[in-house]
Design a protein around this motif. Structure first.
Motif, short mmCIF file in Angstrom:
data_model
loop_
_atom_site.label_atom_id
_atom_site.label_comp_id
_atom_site.label_asym_id
_atom_site.label_seq_id
_atom_site.Cartn_x
_atom_site.Cartn_y
_atom_site.Cartn_z
N MET A 54 0.72 -1.31 -0.17
CA MET A 54 0.12 0.02 -0.01
C MET A 54 0.78 1.32 -0.18
O MET A 54 0.60 2.19 -0.70
CB MET A 54 -0.98 -0.07 1.22
CG MET A 54 -1.81 1.06 1.41
SD MET A 54 -3.00 0.67 2.94
CE MET A 54 -1.98 1.29 4.15
N TYR A 55 1.90 1.44 0.92
CA TYR A 55 2.65 2.46 1.10
C TYR A 55 3.30 2.51 -0.58
O TYR A 55 3.64 3.66 -0.89
CB TYR A 55 3.44 2.24 2.07
CG TYR A 55 2.83 2.52 3.46
CD1 TYR A 55 1.75 2.99 3.74
CD2 TYR A 55 4.19 1.91 4.39
CE1 TYR A 55 1.45 3.14 5.01
CE2 TYR A 55 3.19 2.01 6.02
CZ TYR A 55 2.14 2.64 6.30
OH TYR A 55 1.37 2.65 7.41
N ARG A 69 7.17 3.95 6.41
CA ARG A 69 7.10 5.43 5.85
C ARG A 69 8.05 6.23 5.73
O ARG A 69 9.11 6.35 6.55
CB ARG A 69 5.82 6.17 6.72
CG ARG A 69 4.65 5.41 6.97
CD ARG A 69 3.66 5.58 5.52
NE ARG A 69 3.69 7.05 5.29
CZ ARG A 69 2.77 7.85 5.76
NH1 ARG A 69 1.93 7.44 6.50
NH2 ARG A 69 2.79 9.19 5.06
N GLU A 72 9.82 9.52 8.44
CA GLU A 72 9.19 8.77 9.60
C GLU A 72 9.84 9.41 10.98
O GLU A 72 11.10 9.87 10.97
CB GLU A 72 9.15 7.46 9.56
CG GLU A 72 8.83 6.54 10.64
CD GLU A 72 7.00 6.76 10.59
OE1 GLU A 72 6.77 7.84 11.09
OE2 GLU A 72 6.18 5.94 10.19
N THR A 73 9.16 9.39 11.83
CA THR A 73 9.81 9.51 13.28
C THR A 73 9.35 8.95 14.17
O THR A 73 8.39 7.72 13.99
CB THR A 73 9.08 11.15 13.78
OG1 THR A 73 7.67 11.02 13.81
CG2 THR A 73 9.45 12.30 13.08
N ASP A 94 6.01 6.66 13.87
CA ASP A 94 4.82 7.40 14.21
C ASP A 94 3.83 7.24 13.12
O ASP A 94 2.43 7.13 13.21
CB ASP A 94 4.98 8.78 14.77
CG ASP A 94 6.02 9.14 15.82
OD1 ASP A 94 5.94 8.10 16.49
OD2 ASP A 94 6.77 9.84 15.95
N ARG A 95 4.10 7.81 11.70
CA ARG A 95 3.07 7.74 10.75
C ARG A 95 2.50 6.31 10.69
O ARG A 95 1.48 6.01 10.35
CB ARG A 95 3.94 8.08 9.53
CG ARG A 95 4.32 9.39 9.50
CD ARG A 95 5.02 9.78 8.06
NE ARG A 95 5.68 11.16 8.14
CZ ARG A 95 5.06 12.26 7.94
NH1 ARG A 95 3.86 12.34 8.09
NH2 ARG A 95 5.94 13.31 8.19
N PHE A 97 2.48 4.05 13.05
CA PHE A 97 1.45 3.79 14.09
C PHE A 97 0.09 4.08 13.83
O PHE A 97 -1.16 3.27 14.07
CB PHE A 97 1.78 4.36 15.49
CG PHE A 97 2.51 3.71 16.51
CD1 PHE A 97 1.81 2.62 16.91
CD2 PHE A 97 3.93 3.68 16.75
CE1 PHE A 97 2.37 1.81 17.90
CE2 PHE A 97 4.45 2.84 17.33
CZ PHE A 97 3.82 1.98 18.04
N ALA A 98 -0.18 5.16 12.97
CA ALA A 98 -1.82 5.62 12.65
C ALA A 98 -2.48 4.57 11.97
O ALA A 98 -3.34 4.11 12.09
CB ALA A 98 -1.42 7.07 11.74
N THR A 99 -1.53 3.94 10.90
CA THR A 99 -2.18 3.07 10.34
C THR A 99 -2.68 1.88 11.01
O THR A 99 -3.83 1.00 10.81
CB THR A 99 -1.14 2.34 8.93
OG1 THR A 99 -0.81 3.32 8.20
CG2 THR A 99 -1.76 1.25 8.23
#
Lengths: 325, 325
Positions: A54-55, A69, A72-73, A94-95, A97-99
């Motif tokens: 997907m990414y 991602r 990324e952080t 962090d990015r 994680f949202a997924t």
């Protein structure tokens, strides 16, 4: 319009798909993604292979790394470590994680993984239809030596594939690879239908054991491919007797397969595979593969950039047409 | 060693506790925290008041804001918004997310909130024993006008306290405040025991309705305080007929209480409250409060810094000694 079904793992599958999308812009591409390496981390459901596809196709991938991602952080991970909560060996940013938060929330609300994947893809617009191989839980486990249980007879233990691959970096021998739960899993909605309606089925240069092999372990998928009566063409992930990337040799030896392009073709078998692409450095094995009943061509198989990858995809589609004719 | 029990809400309670810890460094302080404003966001359990106390006493609070973490970033929230997943009005930062991820994972594993809170505090070392008022789910709802249901009779609807407080910023009238689930909630382990063993009980200048009031709504807690036979002293959150911070006037009027220091004392009542501190600007109300049977002193009540807050705590402890004598 050509309908192509691709069984994809993570990085190799995702990069191949980017080339295929470029090579066949008008085709309807359905991706059946491996979910055997899914893992629950911090109470969140993580689907590494689906997300890599997907990414990568959605333009969010960390190009150099091949997974995770871009830009990324790692604040959340640092904070979790400050709470003493691990594992620290799995690099969730962090990015990313949202997924996993969105996915976990939707699953808790009752949506199957296929519906969740569709919702996530509404953002990423990957240009392909991405389906998990199954909505059921399948977890690939790897059997390794257990140093702590080395008593009179020695001992072994099963670890999650991610633990074997990411934490241990496949540094110890794998005695067996078991897709736990696969035997009772059902193909996700749309998978069998897409295969039945396809014009061609492709196996990208993904790991033949823990990626494509796991997808084929879901009852019904292998049979649907064989019954579709369309060309099935694969690309070797082994070039010059070594995996192009990753540590496929370890899991190949666990299933008794040599790390050669010809051995992987034989592992899939002429009952499933109609055509096989090997790299030009493995041109010497073309004869052996063809003797085993699988049409074979030697072409450059290094996915060095999107153009080179698109050319690989074109070669695979050409071989499919040869098989068909 | 003096044993102090404090019923605390969020920002006001947390800042007062920092002063109290400084004023009584040798005391054993047990904080009974409000959980009525807990909310599930993105599938994660968020406990704003407990976290504000924990972060403030543990040195992780965003000082200027009073809630949330210092040096916070908002990557996860931005990514969730990119997926179209809200609410966007609740400002969860990346560092804060880690706390909620750990909490949610532990609760899913079967730990009660009190055990989770203890585990989180192992990192923050707040210097007090922080207990949730209950391990059961209590959710403060606020009854407001529903413009969409304004038919013949008009209509009202209940919204979560956080929606009223954060999204609507208490900009509409509150007709009622209901701690849903409180009537069947049990005090968390240790709460009643701490109250029974206490030498003094303090009500910091927290919201008397949605913070202290919600804690007192858990059956058994009000009775335990009355039965403890120790001085119960509160500090007015209202100074000069306005809340020191927040929008307490809105929820006070919902329960029919004027926004004055004296009215809040009367709302707690002489059956519960033995002593009450009002700000020097409200010195004129001391007589009325004392007539209602509650010992009252006027002292500076602005928590402008830790020293000023510590002095407030000392005044509260002094008033407790007066009551005791």
């Amino acid at each position: 319009m050509q309908r192509i079904v691709v069984l994809a793992g993570g990085i190799g599958g995702a990069r191949f798909l980017r080339g295929l999308r470029s090579a066949a812009p008008d085709a309807e591409i359905t991706v059946v993604g491996n979910t055997g390496d899914d893992i629950h981390l911090f109470g969140l459901k993580v689907c590494p292979d689906l997300d890599t596809v997907m990414y990568t196709l959605g333009g969010g991938i960390h190009e150099g790394q091949g997974w995770g991602r871009a830009d990324e952080t790692f604040t959340v991970k640092e904070e979790l470590a400050a709470y003493g909560v691990g594992p620290e060996w799995f690099g969730l940013g962090d990015r990313d994680f949202a997924t996993h938060i969105v996915r976990t929330q939707m699953i808790a609300a009752g949506y199957p993984l296929s519906a969740v994947t569709e919702a996530l893809c509404a953002r990423w617009q990957p240009g392909v239809r991405l389906l998990p191989m199954t909505d059921d839980r399948v977890e690939t486990h790897v059997l390794i030596d257990d140093p702590e249980a080395q008593g009179e007879e020695g001992g072994r233990k099963a670890v999650h594939f991610q633990e074997y691959w990411v934490r241990l970096r496949a540094s110890v021998d794998a005695h067996a690879v078991v897709p736990v739960g696969a035997e009772t899993a059902k193909p996700a909605p749309g998978v069998l239908e897409a295969i039945a309606a396809s014009d061609v089925v492709l196996f990208p240069p993904s790991n033949p054991v823990v990626s494509v092999g796991t997808i084929l372990a879901v009852p019904g998928i292998r049979e649907a491919i064989a019954d579709a009566g369309v060309p099935v063409v694969g690309l070797s992930p082994i070039v010059g007797d070594a995996p192009v990337r990753g540590m496929a040799d370890k899991v190949l030896s666990a299933v008794g397969v040599e790390t050669t392009a010809a051995a992987v073709a034989a592992h899939y078998g002429s009952g499933l595979l109609d055509g096989w692409l090997v790299d030009t450095v493995d041109a010497g094995t073309v004869g052996a593969v063809e003797e085993a009943g699988i049409r074979c061509r030697a072409v450059p198989l290094m996915m060095s950039d999107e153009q080179a990858t698109a050319e690989m995809a074109r070669e695979a589609l050409r071989l499919a047409e040869e098989v068909r004719a």
